[in-house]
Design a protein around this motif. Structure first.
Motif, PDB file in Angstrom:
ATOM      1  N   ALA A 122       0.833  -1.206   0.000  1.00 38.81           N
ATOM      2  CA  ALA A 122       0.000   0.000   0.000  1.00 38.81           C
ATOM      3  C   ALA A 122       0.869   1.258   0.000  1.00 38.81           C
ATOM      4  CB  ALA A 122      -0.930  -0.004   1.207  1.00 38.81           C
ATOM      5  N   TYR A 147     -14.799  -1.543   2.619  1.00 38.00           N
ATOM      6  CA  TYR A 147     -13.920  -1.108   3.709  1.00 38.00           C
ATOM      7  C   TYR A 147     -14.464  -1.460   5.087  1.00 38.00           C
ATOM      8  CZ  TYR A 147     -10.936   1.924   6.524  1.00 38.00           C
ATOM      9  OH  TYR A 147     -10.049   2.403   7.461  1.00 38.00           O
ATOM     10  N   MET A 174     -13.334  -5.830   4.574  1.00 35.35           N
ATOM     11  CA  MET A 174     -11.973  -5.773   5.117  1.00 35.35           C
ATOM     12  C   MET A 174     -11.901  -6.311   6.555  1.00 35.35           C
ATOM     13  SD  MET A 174      -9.192  -2.645   5.170  1.00 35.35           S
ATOM     14  CE  MET A 174      -9.931  -1.755   6.555  1.00 35.35           C
ATOM     15  N   LEU A 221      -8.192  -0.871   1.634  1.00 38.38           N
ATOM     16  CA  LEU A 221      -7.221   0.028   2.245  1.00 38.38           C
ATOM     17  C   LEU A 221      -6.738   1.073   1.229  1.00 38.38           C
ATOM     18  CD1 LEU A 221      -5.520   0.729   4.740  1.00 38.38           C
ATOM     19  CD2 LEU A 221      -3.796  -0.887   3.920  1.00 38.38           C
ATOM     20  N   LYS A 235      -9.361   3.739   0.711  1.00 37.92           N
ATOM     21  CA  LYS A 235      -9.396   4.707   1.820  1.00 37.92           C
ATOM     22  C   LYS A 235      -8.203   5.643   1.780  1.00 37.92           C
ATOM     23  CE  LYS A 235     -11.052   6.454   5.616  1.00 37.92           C
ATOM     24  NZ  LYS A 235     -10.130   7.598   5.646  1.00 37.92           N
ATOM     25  N   THR A 292     -12.478   4.585  12.414  1.00 34.15           N
ATOM     26  CA  THR A 292     -12.122   5.257  11.166  1.00 34.15           C
ATOM     27  C   THR A 292     -12.385   6.751  11.266  1.00 34.15           C
ATOM     28  OG1 THR A 292     -12.630   3.287   9.860  1.00 34.15           O
ATOM     29  CG2 THR A 292     -12.557   5.376   8.684  1.00 34.15           C
TER      30      THR A 292
END
Length: 252
Positions: free
Chosen positions: A40, A116, A120, A158, A161, A241
């Protein structure tokens, strides 16, 4: 070392698995999640055009991997009703494909958030409580495939986001609830009709929080506890989050 690599669980000797929370399991989790984070970070350094191409490539690659796994199971004579893409982590591939290739911006946002907030965390749980750990040795195709698959299920949301493609907010928790209300009932009926355990709605996996729920509430109220746990996880993921987003915004 290659003796058991291409063996499916029914062709392996009993007790060959490495077990939950064994040294092999813990190392596997660390390696997978570390690779997800490193990949990532690396992808974030690419040009915008390249990042878009990578995100578009991940869902089709996962579809190809799933087909390859099924062909492997057919080849060794063990493909059956228990290997259909009906687990939450398998359904993730369809969520990703819709998010990436449906033209509607609204639908992209909804399925991106489902990826997400729901897919996830479910994939992280699968890595923490792998139902394949007791069945396979570490150096086995199905074992390695399962870690690769769940790693990709974490990586794609990920990236969405980190790149600001989705903006999860607790006000959207109904996205995941409606999705589950649509998906779970037919899977429950399928499980009851064919004796399967997709979504683990018929019985829990040993050593997992679901097993704890079943033990405390009994099978009669197992699904009630399961539903409450799911809602709690969705809420926690949204809150965590949102908190991280606020702290990041203050620093910037």
């Amino acid at each position: 070392m290659m003796e058991y690599f291409w063996k499916q669980q029914d062709d392996l000797p009993e007790g060959i698995g490495y077990g939950l929370f064994s040294t092999e399991h813990m190392i596997s989790i660390v390696v997978v999640l570390a690779l997800v984070v490193l990949v990532a970070i690396l992808i974030r350094r690419f040009s915008e055009d390249k990042k878009v191409r990578i995100c578009k490539a991940i869902p089709p690659i996962m579809l190809i991997l799933e087909i390859f796994k099924d062909l492997y199971l057919v080849r060794v004579g063990h493909f059956g009703i228990g290997y259909l893409p009906l687990h939450i982590c398998s359904i993730g591939i369809f969520v990703f494909l819709i998010r990436e290739y449906v033209p509607s911006v609204k639908i992209k946002g909804i399925f991106g958030e489902i990826a997400y907030i729901l897919i996830m965390p479910a994939s992280v749980c699968a890595l923490l409580f792998p139902d394949w750990a007791d069945l396979y040795p570490v150096w086995n195709f199905m074992n390695l495939y399962s870690y690769l698959w769940h790693g990709l299920l974490v990586l794609y949301p990920l990236l969405l986001k980190l790149e600001g493609k989705i903006k999860p907010t607790l006000r959207h928790i109904h996205y995941e609830i409606i999705f589950l209300l649509i998906v779970v009932p037919p899977i429950l009926l399928f499980d009851r009709a064919f004796g399967c355990n997709y979504f683990f709605v018929n019985w829990p996996i040993r050593g997992t929080p679901l097993a704890f729920i079943a033990d405390k509430l009994g099978i009669k109220y197992y699904l009630v506890g399961y539903g409450m746990l799911t809602l709690a996880v969705l809420f926690i993921v949204y809150v965590v989050t949102g908190t991280i987003d606020k702290l990041t915004a203050r620093k910037n």
